[in-house]
Design a protein around this motif. Structure first.
Motif, PDB file in Angstrom:
ATOM      1  N   SER A   1       2.586  -2.858   4.362  1.00 36.76           N
ATOM      2  CA  SER A   1       2.173  -4.176   3.902  1.00 36.76           C
ATOM      3  C   SER A   1       2.065  -5.070   5.133  1.00 36.76           C
TER       4      SER A   1
ATOM      5  N   LYS B   1       0.732   5.485   0.198  1.00 42.51           N
ATOM      6  CA  LYS B   1      -0.049   6.694   0.480  1.00 42.51           C
ATOM      7  C   LYS B   1       0.906   7.869   0.369  1.00 42.51           C
TER       8      LYS B   1
ATOM      9  N   LYS C   1       0.857  -1.190   0.000  1.00 40.71           N
ATOM     10  CA  LYS C   1       0.000   0.000   0.000  1.00 40.71           C
ATOM     11  C   LYS C   1       0.890   1.236   0.000  1.00 40.71           C
TER      12      LYS C   1
ATOM     13  N   GLU D   1      -1.448   0.977  -4.743  1.00 37.19           N
ATOM     14  CA  GLU D   1      -0.513  -0.113  -4.506  1.00 37.19           C
ATOM     15  C   GLU D   1       0.659  -0.009  -5.463  1.00 37.19           C
TER      16      GLU D   1
END
Length: 137
Positions: free
Chosen positions: A83, A45, A43, A58
């Motif tokens: 993760s 961000k 992931k 991702e």
């Protein structure tokens, strides 16, 4: 024919100097960032310097980052990897003044230095084009 060509060429050169600036010609205001990780499908961000989330997804990913956050203000980003079963990782992305910005002294003039480059964000650059992070378990 030769005089017409010279006039057109001269007009084009004057237009370039009047309606652009040095960093805007030789640099850019958005930068692509290629993001990969091990393990794959981590992931990602990305938040800007005010904490606003600008991307969530991702790996692998390709994201365009704006160089400026406002007039005469560079942007900063924080890329967060996570993760399950791995330690989270945070990578800062910073922008610095672009050397071409100072070319305005010779080429872009005061208009380029005080208005165009600061407004477009072309006065800022980053060296970070790729992030390839290995997360630790």
């Amino acid at each position: 024919m030769n005089k017409a060509f010279l006039k057109i060429t001269s007009l084009m050169m004057v237009s370039i100097f009047l309606f652009s600036s040095c960093a805007s010609i030789f640099s850019k205001s958005t930068y692509p960032l290629s993001i990969n990780s091990s393990p794959n499908k981590a992931k990602v961000k990305i938040t800007n310097k005010t904490g606003k989330q600008i991307y969530l997804g991702e790996t692998p990913a390709l994201v365009k980052l704006k160089a400026a956050s406002g007039f005469f203000s560079r942007e900063e980003y924080l890329v967060q990897f996570s993760s399950p079963g791995y330690q989270d990782r945070q990578i800062p992305i910073t922008f610095e003044i672009d050397g071409w910005y100072f070319g305005n002294i010779l080429v872009g003039g005061i208009l380029g230095m005080l208005i165009i480059d600061p407004a477009t964000g072309a006065m800022w650059k980053t060296e970070t084009e790729f992030l390839n992070e290995t997360l630790k378990d």
